[in-house]
Design a protein around this motif. Structure first.
Motif, PDB file in Angstrom:
ATOM      1  N   GLY A  54       1.099  -1.294  -0.374  1.00  0.00           N
ATOM      2  CA  GLY A  54      -0.239  -0.008  -0.049  1.00  0.00           C
ATOM      3  C   GLY A  54       0.924   0.991   0.107  1.00  0.00           C
ATOM      4  N   GLU A  55       2.223   1.409   0.883  1.00  0.00           N
ATOM      5  CA  GLU A  55       2.913   2.851   0.527  1.00  0.00           C
ATOM      6  C   GLU A  55       4.146   2.370  -0.453  1.00  0.00           C
ATOM      7  OE1 GLU A  55       2.282   0.296   3.192  1.00  0.00           O
ATOM      8  OE2 GLU A  55       2.204   1.681   5.332  1.00  0.00           O
TER       9      GLU A  55
ATOM     10  N   PHE B  79      -1.664  -4.819   7.178  1.00  0.00           N
ATOM     11  CA  PHE B  79      -0.388  -4.879   6.233  1.00  0.00           C
ATOM     12  C   PHE B  79      -0.804  -5.360   4.853  1.00  0.00           C
ATOM     13  CE2 PHE B  79      -1.464  -5.611  10.769  1.00  0.00           C
ATOM     14  CZ  PHE B  79       0.472  -5.255  11.358  1.00  0.00           C
ATOM     15  N   THR B  80      -0.128  -5.056   3.995  1.00  0.00           N
ATOM     16  CA  THR B  80      -0.237  -5.534   2.562  1.00  0.00           C
ATOM     17  C   THR B  80       1.185  -5.928   1.725  1.00  0.00           C
ATOM     18  OG1 THR B  80       1.108  -2.951   2.349  1.00  0.00           O
ATOM     19  CG2 THR B  80      -1.423  -3.031   2.178  1.00  0.00           C
ATOM     20  N   GLN B  81       2.773  -6.099   2.520  1.00  0.00           N
ATOM     21  CA  GLN B  81       3.417  -6.895   1.896  1.00  0.00           C
ATOM     22  C   GLN B  81       2.385  -8.308   0.533  1.00  0.00           C
ATOM     23  OE1 GLN B  81       6.462  -5.051   3.160  1.00  0.00           O
ATOM     24  NE2 GLN B  81       6.459  -6.790   1.975  1.00  0.00           N
ATOM     25  N   PRO B  82       3.004  -8.117  -0.259  1.00  0.00           N
ATOM     26  CA  PRO B  82       2.446  -8.646  -1.434  1.00  0.00           C
ATOM     27  C   PRO B  82       2.464 -10.352  -1.147  1.00  0.00           C
ATOM     28  CG  PRO B  82       3.480  -6.666  -2.378  1.00  0.00           C
ATOM     29  CD  PRO B  82       4.129  -6.945  -0.902  1.00  0.00           C
ATOM     30  N   ARG B  89      -2.632 -13.561  -3.040  1.00  0.00           N
ATOM     31  CA  ARG B  89      -2.337 -12.236  -2.201  1.00  0.00           C
ATOM     32  C   ARG B  89      -3.369 -11.992  -1.519  1.00  0.00           C
ATOM     33  NH1 ARG B  89       0.273  -6.496  -4.247  1.00  0.00           N
ATOM     34  NH2 ARG B  89       0.204  -5.472  -1.976  1.00  0.00           N
ATOM     35  N   THR B  90      -2.991 -11.675   0.084  1.00  0.00           N
ATOM     36  CA  THR B  90      -3.825 -11.539   0.870  1.00  0.00           C
ATOM     37  C   THR B  90      -3.563 -10.322   1.761  1.00  0.00           C
ATOM     38  OG1 THR B  90      -4.334 -13.742   1.240  1.00  0.00           O
ATOM     39  CG2 THR B  90      -5.142 -12.359   3.196  1.00  0.00           C
ATOM     40  N   VAL B  91      -4.429  -9.036   1.600  1.00  0.00           N
ATOM     41  CA  VAL B  91      -4.351  -7.818   2.353  1.00  0.00           C
ATOM     42  C   VAL B  91      -4.743  -8.064   4.296  1.00  0.00           C
ATOM     43  CG1 VAL B  91      -4.966  -5.535   2.864  1.00  0.00           C
ATOM     44  CG2 VAL B  91      -3.966  -6.465   1.174  1.00  0.00           C
ATOM     45  N   SER B  92      -4.245  -8.326   4.825  1.00  0.00           N
ATOM     46  CA  SER B  92      -4.188  -8.558   6.342  1.00  0.00           C
ATOM     47  C   SER B  92      -5.001  -6.984   7.198  1.00  0.00           C
ATOM     48  CB  SER B  92      -3.897  -9.503   7.362  1.00  0.00           C
ATOM     49  OG  SER B  92      -3.690  -8.950   8.654  1.00  0.00           O
ATOM     50  N   LEU B 124       3.871 -12.452  14.269  1.00  0.00           N
ATOM     51  CA  LEU B 124       4.441 -12.032  15.055  1.00  0.00           C
ATOM     52  C   LEU B 124       4.760 -10.346  14.547  1.00  0.00           C
ATOM     53  CD1 LEU B 124       6.650 -12.888  17.750  1.00  0.00           C
ATOM     54  CD2 LEU B 124       8.497 -13.070  15.849  1.00  0.00           C
ATOM     55  N   LYS B 125       5.212 -10.523  13.501  1.00  0.00           N
ATOM     56  CA  LYS B 125       5.125  -8.682  13.091  1.00  0.00           C
ATOM     57  C   LYS B 125       3.847  -8.440  13.475  1.00  0.00           C
ATOM     58  CE  LYS B 125       5.544  -5.879   9.201  1.00  0.00           C
ATOM     59  NZ  LYS B 125       6.010  -6.392   7.789  1.00  0.00           N
TER      60      LYS B 125
END
Lengths: 204, 204
Positions: A54-55, B79-82, B89-92, B124-125
């Motif tokens: 997103g960033e 959280f958007t890490q690809p 792909r799942t955005v949380s 964890l992150k």
DNA sequence: CCAAAAGTGTTAGTAGTACACCCATGA
DNA sequence: TCATGGGTGTACTACTAACACTTTTGG
């Protein structure tokens, strides 16, 4: 319980880009070129592409719009109303971005937050949420982005007063800022003003 | 510039459910039943269904897990890490939820935040980000959710100390809380303790 | 009567608030 | 010399911080 219908959605990133000009809080909007809501103002957002966070999407959009990659931004809320886009489901990650007015070339698309009319989608709601976020999180770490590197203390005070909608006593404000150690006096002074020029300060 | 490949994604809602027990901050995890990460602990999240907002998805999940619909929660980051889900792909959307220990029947799946080992996905992150959020936003409006309706002032102090990782002077803390008007003394007192029983307070 | 946690007051220092006039510059 | 905004000090009040002993209960 199963099977359930898991929703497949698009994700957009909608930046509420604020600046302060002439004592007013302004946001950047663009005119929508396509249906739905064609012709109405909208936030300059965009859809998430493959392999982008997103960033990163936001950074790409900001380049297109302001062509200055050093703009501060931060996530504030993700909007998930199922019908917020009438075509297909789109979740919007809301960002607040802050720009100081000296970086702005044209004032065409900047609108006073107190003069907002009908906007596309739920963008009015997003802007109001962003404004609330700004008020609740006003502090040096956000406020500094509204100011140039060198600024008079009175300008800093004006920014605080605008964002928090309250007044500070000038003497007390100065004492507090200086003794906080967050700002420091520099040797520069204001120029070309028709009154006593102010000493310029900067964030440490 | 066009065409661009707009990403179509799933959206999950991941609650970091905190409680405080025996002076420790704990989170609720479950054991993952499917690949990937089968067998590892994970957050008790779930995917967004059609016609659900993120908040509704979360509410549904919380019912399944704790069967008490009155749990406080709030969004804190998306959280958007690809590559955060290796399948697709799942955005949380990350939520923080707070529960007081008296509502908890079984302590099986609660893990001390300081004893976390390997978790599924980026959970964890997410937990660390939630913990940071909690620390930065500690205040009566959040902290009250860790406590039962009636509580001794010293328990309130313990919660503050835990979340902020610092100590307060007992006399000063009591004075401040009582004079703040946020808590009030009640006529109830602690029972069945082998020491002087405490007066119980409540939030106003 | 012992152990354990609850409860209580005073003083000193620091930070916040209220308030009114002179200063430096350009026009 | 006037208009405009910049810049300063003091007294009062309110909050914060440091500090040690007595009280109530159950065992």
């Amino acid at each position: 319980m199963y099977p359930k219908k898991y929703e497949i959605v698009k994700v957009s990133v909608d930046p509420v880009i604020f600046t302060i000009q002439q004592g007013r809080i302004k946001v950047l909007l663009q005119r929508r070129e396509k249906e739905p809501f064609k012709g109405l103002p909208e936030l300059p957002g965009g859809l998430l592409l493959a392999h982008e966070t997103g960033e990163e999407t936001l950074q790409r959009k900001l380049q297109e719009i302001i062509s200055d990659g050093t703009i501060f931004f931060t996530q504030f809320y993700t909007f998930t109303q199922p019908d917020r886009d009438p075509r297909e489901r789109t979740v919007s990650i809301g960002f607040v971005a802050l720009v100081n007015e000296q970086k702005i070339k044209s004032w065409n698309n900047w609108v006073d937050t107190q003069e907002l009319t009908e906007l596309a989608f739920d963008h009015l709601k997003i802007i109001q949420a962003a404004r609330t976020f700004l008020k609740e999180n006003s502090g040096p770490s956000l406020i500094r982005h509204f100011l140039p590197s060198y600024f008079p203390l009175n300008q800093l005070q004006e920014v605080y007063e605008l964002l928090e909608s309250k007044k500070y006593d000038n003497r007390n404000f100065r004492k507090k800022m200086i003794s906080s150690g967050l700002v420091e006096e520099t040797k520069k002074i204001e120029k070309e003003v028709s009154h006593r020029p102010a000493k310029l300060f900067r964030f440490v």
